[in-house]
Design a protein around this motif. Sequence first.
Motif, PDB file in Angstrom:
ATOM      1  N   THR A 194       0.892  11.652  65.764  1.00  0.00           N
ATOM      2  CA  THR A 194       0.575  12.845  66.816  1.00  0.00           C
ATOM      3  C   THR A 194      -0.803  12.396  67.401  1.00  0.00           C
ATOM      4  N   SER A 195      -0.929  12.541  68.494  1.00  0.00           N
ATOM      5  CA  SER A 195      -2.509  12.580  69.106  1.00  0.00           C
ATOM      6  C   SER A 195      -3.091  13.644  69.525  1.00  0.00           C
ATOM      7  N   THR A 196      -2.450  15.119  69.078  1.00  0.00           N
ATOM      8  CA  THR A 196      -2.996  16.113  69.608  1.00  0.00           C
ATOM      9  C   THR A 196      -3.120  17.204  68.344  1.00  0.00           C
ATOM     10  N   ASN A 197      -2.114  16.997  67.186  1.00  0.00           N
ATOM     11  CA  ASN A 197      -2.305  18.238  66.482  1.00  0.00           C
ATOM     12  C   ASN A 197      -3.047  17.768  65.238  1.00  0.00           C
ATOM     13  N   LYS A 198      -3.499  18.916  64.478  1.00  0.00           N
ATOM     14  CA  LYS A 198      -4.563  18.959  63.280  1.00  0.00           C
ATOM     15  C   LYS A 198      -3.450  19.323  62.187  1.00  0.00           C
ATOM     16  N   PHE A 199      -2.494  18.580  61.626  1.00  0.00           N
ATOM     17  CA  PHE A 199      -1.785  18.803  60.438  1.00  0.00           C
ATOM     18  C   PHE A 199      -2.593  19.147  59.238  1.00  0.00           C
ATOM     19  N   GLU A 200      -2.164  20.272  58.590  1.00  0.00           N
ATOM     20  CA  GLU A 200      -2.695  20.332  57.310  1.00  0.00           C
ATOM     21  C   GLU A 200      -1.827  20.804  56.111  1.00  0.00           C
ATOM     22  N   GLY A 201      -0.733  20.910  56.437  1.00  0.00           N
ATOM     23  CA  GLY A 201       0.141  21.477  55.566  1.00  0.00           C
ATOM     24  C   GLY A 201       1.487  20.360  55.588  1.00  0.00           C
ATOM     25  N   LEU A 202       2.080  20.293  54.364  1.00  0.00           N
ATOM     26  CA  LEU A 202       3.064  19.433  54.273  1.00  0.00           C
ATOM     27  C   LEU A 202       3.996  19.727  53.073  1.00  0.00           C
ATOM     28  N   THR A 203       5.356  19.663  53.122  1.00  0.00           N
ATOM     29  CA  THR A 203       5.926  20.003  51.978  1.00  0.00           C
ATOM     30  C   THR A 203       7.359  19.315  52.306  1.00  0.00           C
ATOM     31  N   PHE A 204       7.942  18.751  51.180  1.00  0.00           N
ATOM     32  CA  PHE A 204       9.406  18.460  50.998  1.00  0.00           C
ATOM     33  C   PHE A 204      10.471  19.154  51.753  1.00  0.00           C
ATOM     34  N   LYS A 230      14.145  17.975  52.845  1.00  0.00           N
ATOM     35  CA  LYS A 230      15.418  17.430  52.207  1.00  0.00           C
ATOM     36  C   LYS A 230      15.389  15.848  52.611  1.00  0.00           C
ATOM     37  N   LYS A 231      16.528  15.227  51.666  1.00  0.00           N
ATOM     38  CA  LYS A 231      16.630  13.916  51.847  1.00  0.00           C
ATOM     39  C   LYS A 231      18.251  13.628  51.832  1.00  0.00           C
ATOM     40  N   GLU A 232      18.445  12.741  53.112  1.00  0.00           N
ATOM     41  CA  GLU A 232      19.707  12.295  53.161  1.00  0.00           C
ATOM     42  C   GLU A 232      19.976  11.198  54.156  1.00  0.00           C
ATOM     43  N   ASN A 233      21.118  10.383  53.853  1.00  0.00           N
ATOM     44  CA  ASN A 233      21.250   9.234  54.978  1.00  0.00           C
ATOM     45  C   ASN A 233      20.128   8.339  55.157  1.00  0.00           C
ATOM     46  N   ASN A 234      19.531   8.195  53.898  1.00  0.00           N
ATOM     47  CA  ASN A 234      18.470   7.230  53.775  1.00  0.00           C
ATOM     48  C   ASN A 234      17.052   7.485  54.858  1.00  0.00           C
ATOM     49  N   LYS A 235      17.072   8.904  54.877  1.00  0.00           N
ATOM     50  CA  LYS A 235      16.030   9.305  55.558  1.00  0.00           C
ATOM     51  C   LYS A 235      15.532  10.684  54.726  1.00  0.00           C
ATOM     52  N   ILE A 236      14.117  11.104  54.962  1.00  0.00           N
ATOM     53  CA  ILE A 236      13.369  11.962  54.480  1.00  0.00           C
ATOM     54  C   ILE A 236      12.842  12.879  55.114  1.00  0.00           C
ATOM     55  N   GLU A 237      12.917  14.275  55.145  1.00  0.00           N
ATOM     56  CA  GLU A 237      12.548  15.243  55.782  1.00  0.00           C
ATOM     57  C   GLU A 237      11.502  16.140  55.399  1.00  0.00           C
ATOM     58  N   PHE A 238      10.276  16.504  56.167  1.00  0.00           N
ATOM     59  CA  PHE A 238       9.251  17.137  55.931  1.00  0.00           C
ATOM     60  C   PHE A 238       9.055  18.408  56.610  1.00  0.00           C
ATOM     61  N   LEU A 239       8.451  19.492  56.313  1.00  0.00           N
ATOM     62  CA  LEU A 239       7.949  20.529  56.975  1.00  0.00           C
ATOM     63  C   LEU A 239       6.670  20.246  57.085  1.00  0.00           C
ATOM     64  N   LEU A 240       5.859  20.518  58.171  1.00  0.00           N
ATOM     65  CA  LEU A 240       4.577  20.631  58.469  1.00  0.00           C
ATOM     66  C   LEU A 240       3.949  21.805  59.179  1.00  0.00           C
ATOM     67  N   THR A 292       2.146  30.715  64.009  1.00  0.00           N
ATOM     68  CA  THR A 292       2.244  29.260  63.459  1.00  0.00           C
ATOM     69  C   THR A 292       3.250  28.526  63.893  1.00  0.00           C
ATOM     70  N   LYS A 293       3.376  27.486  64.187  1.00  0.00           N
ATOM     71  CA  LYS A 293       4.427  26.479  64.397  1.00  0.00           C
ATOM     72  C   LYS A 293       4.457  25.714  63.334  1.00  0.00           C
ATOM     73  N   ILE A 294       5.911  25.726  62.962  1.00  0.00           N
ATOM     74  CA  ILE A 294       6.710  24.603  61.758  1.00  0.00           C
ATOM     75  C   ILE A 294       7.295  23.525  62.479  1.00  0.00           C
ATOM     76  N   TYR A 295       6.871  22.517  61.864  1.00  0.00           N
ATOM     77  CA  TYR A 295       7.401  21.275  62.522  1.00  0.00           C
ATOM     78  C   TYR A 295       8.189  20.497  61.534  1.00  0.00           C
ATOM     79  N   LYS A 296       9.283  19.890  61.827  1.00  0.00           N
ATOM     80  CA  LYS A 296      10.005  19.038  60.911  1.00  0.00           C
ATOM     81  C   LYS A 296       9.641  17.375  61.214  1.00  0.00           C
ATOM     82  N   LEU A 297       9.416  16.679  60.378  1.00  0.00           N
ATOM     83  CA  LEU A 297       9.122  15.238  60.570  1.00  0.00           C
ATOM     84  C   LEU A 297      10.227  14.425  59.779  1.00  0.00           C
ATOM     85  N   THR A 298      10.748  13.595  60.534  1.00  0.00           N
ATOM     86  CA  THR A 298      11.897  12.935  59.723  1.00  0.00           C
ATOM     87  C   THR A 298      11.299  11.378  59.686  1.00  0.00           C
TER      88      THR A 298
END
Length: 278
Positions: A235-245, A247-257, A268-274
């Motif tokens: 991202t060019s705009t967000n100050k992400f300060e929290g990260l948690t696992f 799920k993991k599937e189909n050769n991808k890993i997903e986090f919540l931020l 608070t917005k919760i984001y999903k990063l794959t």
Amino acid sequence: MEKFTLEILFQIIGIGSASGLFYNNDALYVIGDNSGFLYEYNMQNQQLNQHALIDNPTQNIPKNLKPDFESLTHHNDTLYVFGSGSTENRNKMIEFDTKSKTVLQKNNLVDLYAVMQNFGEIKPEDFNLEGAIFDGENWYLFNRGNGVSNKNTIFTIHAKNLGEEFALISVNYKLPKIKGVRSSFTDAILVDDKIYFLSTAEDTKSTYDDGEILGSFIGRIDVKTMKIDFTQKITSTNKFEGLTFYKKENNKIEFLLCEDNDTEVLETKIYKLTLPIK
């Protein structure tokens, strides 16, 4: 690296300045750096509960008084919430039981933080812990190098309990820059034998004062070598300060931020990063 995806998953009303999170069985635990509560959000029924971590907690504690809870980690059924150590008010570590929903213990880490500062050659004004991991044998504490000295440091403490004797190692990292501003650690988690971390570039030379947000990265460190595998700007705009696992599937890993919006607005917005698994 292959293409990543970053999307807003949902928004929680009632939490501001989110700084750490942990996901488990549809429950999302969230801390805010200006709050005296641990928040528990049920993602199925969208219910938000709050648990007091300190005496007389409020949701928007003044900056000069706040405990500055920046790091959240877990082991078994216990959550560990760390203050950043950036001022004398910010040396607490709270142990919270997720089964009984009660605080087990409140710890003052001022002596440990002083040892870490001395060992890592970090001045008190440059000391600012924003990430924590506990694997049952080792604690990994992440100093955010947003002070003058840019000390992005991982402290590895070999001890089952932070109150007992320990062995201490510190490793410094040069994290990537955006527009000439070096990014600095804002959170980290352990997945298998890999540490995934967030870093944010913020145009400030202070661990206390906020600055212009220039963007955030995700990165990975091999826990055996403590070397960085990769970094990726997300991202060019967000100050992400929290990260948690998530799920993991189909050769991808997903986090919540989560992001710290540096305001008193209680949402608070919760984001999903794959990411592809490499």
